[in-house]
Design a protein around this motif. Structure first.
Motif, PDB file in Angstrom:
ATOM      1  N   SER A   7       0.820  -1.205   0.000  1.00 12.47           N
ATOM      2  CA  SER A   7       0.000   0.000   0.000  1.00 12.47           C
ATOM      3  C   SER A   7       0.859   1.263   0.000  1.00 12.47           C
ATOM      4  O   SER A   7       1.936   1.295   0.590  1.00 12.47           O
ATOM      5  CB  SER A   7      -0.914   0.007   1.230  1.00 12.47           C
ATOM      6  OG  SER A   7      -1.798  -1.095   1.221  1.00 12.47           O
ATOM      7  N   HIS A   8       0.359   2.280  -0.654  1.00 10.53           N
ATOM      8  CA  HIS A   8       0.992   3.596  -0.781  1.00 10.53           C
ATOM      9  C   HIS A   8       2.153   3.556  -1.768  1.00 10.53           C
ATOM     10  O   HIS A   8       2.143   4.223  -2.783  1.00 10.53           O
ATOM     11  CB  HIS A   8       1.451   4.141   0.577  1.00 10.53           C
ATOM     12  CG  HIS A   8       0.360   4.261   1.581  1.00 10.53           C
ATOM     13  ND1 HIS A   8      -0.796   4.955   1.343  1.00 10.53           N
ATOM     14  CD2 HIS A   8       0.237   3.758   2.841  1.00 10.53           C
ATOM     15  CE1 HIS A   8      -1.583   4.888   2.388  1.00 10.53           C
ATOM     16  NE2 HIS A   8      -0.996   4.160   3.313  1.00 10.53           N
ATOM     17  N   LEU A  18      -1.035  -3.483  -5.731  1.00  8.18           N
ATOM     18  CA  LEU A  18      -0.709  -2.235  -5.051  1.00  8.18           C
ATOM     19  C   LEU A  18      -1.988  -1.455  -4.770  1.00  8.18           C
ATOM     20  O   LEU A  18      -2.998  -1.641  -5.453  1.00  8.18           O
ATOM     21  CB  LEU A  18       0.224  -1.373  -5.911  1.00  8.18           C
ATOM     22  CG  LEU A  18       1.515  -2.006  -6.437  1.00  8.18           C
ATOM     23  CD1 LEU A  18       2.297  -0.993  -7.276  1.00  8.18           C
ATOM     24  CD2 LEU A  18       2.390  -2.530  -5.301  1.00  8.18           C
ATOM     25  N   THR A  19      -1.942  -0.574  -3.774  1.00  9.64           N
ATOM     26  CA  THR A  19      -3.054   0.342  -3.560  1.00  9.64           C
ATOM     27  C   THR A  19      -2.530   1.753  -3.416  1.00  9.64           C
ATOM     28  O   THR A  19      -1.406   1.981  -2.939  1.00  9.64           O
ATOM     29  CB  THR A  19      -3.877  -0.003  -2.301  1.00  9.64           C
ATOM     30  OG1 THR A  19      -3.053   0.081  -1.142  1.00  9.64           O
ATOM     31  CG2 THR A  19      -4.483  -1.383  -2.401  1.00  9.64           C
ATOM     32  N   VAL A  69      -4.217  -2.566  -9.325  1.00 11.58           N
ATOM     33  CA  VAL A  69      -4.106  -1.390  -8.460  1.00 11.58           C
ATOM     34  C   VAL A  69      -5.491  -1.051  -7.927  1.00 11.58           C
ATOM     35  O   VAL A  69      -6.435  -0.861  -8.693  1.00 11.58           O
ATOM     36  CB  VAL A  69      -3.529  -0.172  -9.208  1.00 11.58           C
ATOM     37  CG1 VAL A  69      -3.408   1.020  -8.253  1.00 11.58           C
ATOM     38  CG2 VAL A  69      -2.173  -0.510  -9.821  1.00 11.58           C
ATOM     39  N   GLY A  70      -5.608  -0.986  -6.594  1.00  7.40           N
ATOM     40  CA  GLY A  70      -6.855  -0.588  -5.959  1.00  7.40           C
ATOM     41  C   GLY A  70      -6.744   0.817  -5.391  1.00  7.40           C
ATOM     42  O   GLY A  70      -5.650   1.381  -5.251  1.00  7.40           O
ATOM     43  N   LEU A  71      -7.899   1.383  -5.050  1.00  5.99           N
ATOM     44  CA  LEU A  71      -7.980   2.742  -4.526  1.00  5.99           C
ATOM     45  C   LEU A  71      -8.622   2.690  -3.146  1.00  5.99           C
ATOM     46  O   LEU A  71      -9.536   1.885  -2.916  1.00  5.99           O
ATOM     47  CB  LEU A  71      -8.832   3.594  -5.469  1.00  5.99           C
ATOM     48  CG  LEU A  71      -9.037   5.066  -5.129  1.00  5.99           C
ATOM     49  CD1 LEU A  71      -7.715   5.836  -5.193  1.00  5.99           C
ATOM     50  CD2 LEU A  71     -10.045   5.686  -6.110  1.00  5.99           C
ATOM     51  N   GLY A  72      -8.144   3.527  -2.223  1.00 10.48           N
ATOM     52  CA  GLY A  72      -8.707   3.490  -0.880  1.00 10.48           C
ATOM     53  C   GLY A  72      -8.861   4.850  -0.238  1.00 10.48           C
ATOM     54  O   GLY A  72      -8.323   5.851  -0.717  1.00 10.48           O
ATOM     55  N   SER A  73      -9.603   4.868   0.879  1.00 10.17           N
ATOM     56  CA  SER A  73      -9.867   6.099   1.625  1.00 10.17           C
ATOM     57  C   SER A  73      -8.737   6.469   2.574  1.00 10.17           C
ATOM     58  O   SER A  73      -8.571   7.627   2.935  1.00 10.17           O
ATOM     59  CB  SER A  73     -11.136   5.932   2.475  1.00 10.17           C
ATOM     60  OG  SER A  73     -12.279   5.809   1.686  1.00 10.17           O
ATOM     61  N   ASP A  74      -8.001   5.453   3.070  1.00  8.47           N
ATOM     62  CA  ASP A  74      -7.004   5.625   4.117  1.00  8.47           C
ATOM     63  C   ASP A  74      -7.717   6.018   5.414  1.00  8.47           C
ATOM     64  O   ASP A  74      -8.755   5.484   5.748  1.00  8.47           O
ATOM     65  CB  ASP A  74      -5.948   6.637   3.699  1.00  8.47           C
ATOM     66  CG  ASP A  74      -4.601   6.388   4.374  1.00  8.47           C
ATOM     67  OD1 ASP A  74      -4.448   5.344   5.039  1.00  8.47           O
ATOM     68  OD2 ASP A  74      -3.705   7.229   4.231  1.00  8.47           O
ATOM     69  N   GLY A  75      -7.181   6.961   6.169  1.00  6.71           N
ATOM     70  CA  GLY A  75      -7.811   7.351   7.420  1.00  6.71           C
ATOM     71  C   GLY A  75      -9.011   8.255   7.185  1.00  6.71           C
ATOM     72  O   GLY A  75      -9.039   9.038   6.225  1.00  6.71           O
ATOM     73  N   VAL A  76     -10.005   8.157   8.071  1.00  6.04           N
ATOM     74  CA  VAL A  76     -11.201   8.994   7.961  1.00  6.04           C
ATOM     75  C   VAL A  76     -11.434   9.681   9.303  1.00  6.04           C
ATOM     76  O   VAL A  76     -11.785   9.038  10.287  1.00  6.04           O
ATOM     77  CB  VAL A  76     -12.437   8.157   7.579  1.00  6.04           C
ATOM     78  CG1 VAL A  76     -13.677   9.055   7.515  1.00  6.04           C
ATOM     79  CG2 VAL A  76     -12.223   7.450   6.250  1.00  6.04           C
ATOM     80  N   ASP A 125     -13.576  -1.464 -10.396  1.00  7.44           N
ATOM     81  CA  ASP A 125     -13.053  -2.716 -10.927  1.00  7.44           C
ATOM     82  C   ASP A 125     -11.684  -3.079 -10.363  1.00  7.44           C
ATOM     83  O   ASP A 125     -11.401  -4.241 -10.078  1.00  7.44           O
ATOM     84  CB  ASP A 125     -12.953  -2.637 -12.462  1.00  7.44           C
ATOM     85  CG  ASP A 125     -14.289  -2.290 -13.106  1.00  7.44           C
ATOM     86  OD1 ASP A 125     -15.332  -2.499 -12.462  1.00  7.44           O
ATOM     87  OD2 ASP A 125     -14.284  -1.798 -14.248  1.00  7.44           O
ATOM     88  N   GLY A 126     -10.805  -2.068 -10.199  1.00  5.33           N
ATOM     89  CA  GLY A 126      -9.471  -2.362  -9.666  1.00  5.33           C
ATOM     90  C   GLY A 126      -9.546  -2.951  -8.271  1.00  5.33           C
ATOM     91  O   GLY A 126      -8.870  -3.931  -7.953  1.00  5.33           O
ATOM     92  N   GLY A 127     -10.379  -2.358  -7.433  1.00  5.09           N
ATOM     93  CA  GLY A 127     -10.530  -2.890  -6.085  1.00  5.09           C
ATOM     94  C   GLY A 127     -11.151  -4.264  -6.065  1.00  5.09           C
ATOM     95  O   GLY A 127     -10.786  -5.120  -5.252  1.00  5.09           O
ATOM     96  N   ALA A 128     -12.117  -4.515  -6.960  1.00  2.00           N
ATOM     97  CA  ALA A 128     -12.756  -5.831  -7.019  1.00  2.00           C
ATOM     98  C   ALA A 128     -11.737  -6.904  -7.388  1.00  2.00           C
ATOM     99  O   ALA A 128     -11.680  -7.970  -6.763  1.00  2.00           O
ATOM    100  CB  ALA A 128     -13.904  -5.816  -8.027  1.00  2.00           C
ATOM    101  N   ARG A 129     -10.908  -6.627  -8.389  1.00  3.25           N
ATOM    102  CA  ARG A 129      -9.892  -7.615  -8.780  1.00  3.25           C
ATOM    103  C   ARG A 129      -8.910  -7.854  -7.647  1.00  3.25           C
ATOM    104  O   ARG A 129      -8.515  -8.989  -7.376  1.00  3.25           O
ATOM    105  CB  ARG A 129      -9.165  -7.135 -10.041  1.00  3.25           C
ATOM    106  CG  ARG A 129     -10.018  -7.174 -11.303  1.00  3.25           C
ATOM    107  CD  ARG A 129      -9.175  -6.920 -12.541  1.00  3.25           C
ATOM    108  NE  ARG A 129      -8.623  -5.582 -12.547  1.00  3.25           N
ATOM    109  CZ  ARG A 129      -9.150  -4.539 -13.206  1.00  3.25           C
ATOM    110  NH1 ARG A 129     -10.280  -4.688 -13.891  1.00  3.25           N
ATOM    111  NH2 ARG A 129      -8.570  -3.348 -13.166  1.00  3.25           N
ATOM    112  N   LEU A 130      -8.521  -6.783  -6.974  1.00  4.46           N
ATOM    113  CA  LEU A 130      -7.545  -6.897  -5.895  1.00  4.46           C
ATOM    114  C   LEU A 130      -8.075  -7.767  -4.760  1.00  4.46           C
ATOM    115  O   LEU A 130      -7.329  -8.550  -4.163  1.00  4.46           O
ATOM    116  CB  LEU A 130      -7.214  -5.490  -5.395  1.00  4.46           C
ATOM    117  CG  LEU A 130      -6.166  -5.338  -4.318  1.00  4.46           C
ATOM    118  CD1 LEU A 130      -5.333  -4.086  -4.567  1.00  4.46           C
ATOM    119  CD2 LEU A 130      -6.811  -5.233  -2.947  1.00  4.46           C
TER     120      LEU A 130
END
Length: 426
Positions: free
Chosen positions: A271-272, A298-299, A321-328, A368-373
């Motif tokens: 990640s990162h 990777l994210t 490659v996935g995408l994320g929120s990280d801290g909220v 889609d990237g997150g789903a595959r990951l």
């Protein structure tokens, strides 16, 4: 603007991982979803509305069975729900009284802020996490990978709390839990044993690591511990890597070597990965090929134009490659909203997207990237696809990414799980 074309269908995963299995558990909790016709929808912003027929939670091309429920969607745009590939729900102060933050600039200072906020908050971890995770569902998230702090100061309280939130929301959300050593594996005695216990208990799907050279000061020792736990207990790995330049690349290559040596291809994420965005040309191509060959994903959380991953180039080499929120709204930052459509918007902005295809690509990374990951089937709205989608008003997908319209409906497995920003069912 032209209507966005539908994507080519993607092959369904051959085997179900923990997140896919939680999807099966979601169906069993309330019984099979009834047959439903979602009338007058525009998949991906198509010009002409169609009817989406759903039987047993799956989109079908067959005629609707007698007695099927009908939901009139009024010409709204149906888009796949998204996947948050990197979020820290245990840390959140979402919904709590405002908490002021103190200055911090190093990892050690930020982790100290985590502890201070943790001690100040009166609401249990499980309740805070469930509140945030439920909010994510209302914004169109169907799955997430939750990184949960494991350290002597917390024990396994965070793992247990996020686990209870996962159970409460399993009708609407797939969740993978990562036992994450935010305070370091080697530099904080007792963390190694907690990681081992979390993995042995079956409460987590992955174990994590963090900056093995730059923060822990023990590149080989940390990675040997983390990969050893993963190998012994059959869990995956997801490592935070903020290290840059040569230090980060050395750590990343050490991850590649261990992944190959233990045959963990397809079960390791980094990640990162701030050491990658500065690479160009042959250096980037060679590293991407090595990552793809080891089956490492990777994210990115799209923090800035200089630290966002080169998603398109990596995908060309076969790196997921996935995408994320990280801290909220946590000890690190007051920002964040667990809205993955908004995060796709941010990805487009930091990548200076202007063209329709660039805006669409940002959305595809979030969906889609997150789903595959995470080993989930892509919700492409074609026959055979899981009926997981959100409904918005707009002209086309690029405009939706820019304008971020309200989510009128969120559908999971053919059931409406959120309406107008509020959870329904359960």
């Amino acid at each position: 603007m032209p209507a966005s074309p539908r994507p080519e269908p993607s092959p369904r995963p051959e085997s179900a991982g923990p997140a896919a299995l939680s999807s099966a558990r979601a169906t069993s909790r309330s019984g099979p979803a009834p047959a439903t016709v979602f009338r007058n929808v525009r998949p991906y912003g198509a010009r002409r509305p169609v009817d989406l027929t759903v039987v047993d939670g799956v989109v079908t091309a067959e005629p609707a069975p007698h007695g099927a429920e009908v939901v009139d969607c009024g010409g709204g745009i149906a888009l796949p729900t998204l996947v948050d590939a990197h979020i820290h729900p245990d840390k959140t102060a979402w919904g709590e009284p405002w908490a002021s933050r103190k200055p911090a600039s190093s990892l050690a200072e930020y982790t100290a802020e985590d502890v201070r906020l943790y001690r100040a908050l009166k609401t249990p971890v499980g309740e805070r996490a469930e509140r945030l995770m439920g909010h994510a569902v209302t914004r169109g998230t169907r799955a997430m990978r939750a990184h949960v702090d494991v350290a002597p100061v917390y024990g396994l309280e965070g793992v247990e709390g996020v686990g209870s939130a996962r159970e409460a929301l399993r009708h609407a959300l797939d969740v993978e839990i990562v036992a994450f050593p935010q305070h370091g594996v080697v530099r904080t005695p007792g963390t190694r044993e907690l990681l081992e216990e979390a993995a042995r208990s079956g409460a987590v799907d992955r174990v994590g690591g963090i900056d093995p050279a730059g923060f822990d000061g023990a590149l080989d020792e940390q990675l040997d511990i983390v990969f050893g736990i993963a190998d012994r207990h059959g869990v995956g790995v997801d490592i935070h890597l903020h290290e840059r330049a040569a230090t980060g690349l050395a750590s990343l290559r050490a991850v590649i070597d261990r992944t190959r040596a233990l045959s963990l291809q397809g079960r390791v994420t980094v990640s990162h990965v701030f050491c990658v965005p500065g690479l160009t040309g042959r250096d980037l191509d060679e590293l991407a090929s090595a990552l793809a060959g080891a089956g490492i994903s990777l994210t990115t959380v799209a923090p800035s134009s200089d630290l966002v991953l080169p998603v398109d180039r990596l995908r060309e080499h076969g790196v997921e490659v996935g995408l994320g929120s990280d801290g909220v709204r946590d000890g690190w930052s007051p920002f964040g909203d667990a809205d993955m459509l908004h995060r796709s918007h941010l990805l487009a902005r930091v990548r200076d997207a202007r063209l329709d295809e660039e805006l669409e690509a940002a959305f595809r990374t979030g969906a889609d990237g997150g789903a595959r990951l995470m080993g989930l089937p892509e919700a492409d709205l074609e026959p055979g696809s899981p009926a997981d989608f959100l409904l918005v008003r707009g002209e086309c997908l690029p405009q939706v990414v820019v304008d971020l319209p309200p989510r009128e409906l969120v559908v999971r497995g053919g059931r409406i799980v959120a309406r107008d920003g509020a959870l329904v069912g359960g």
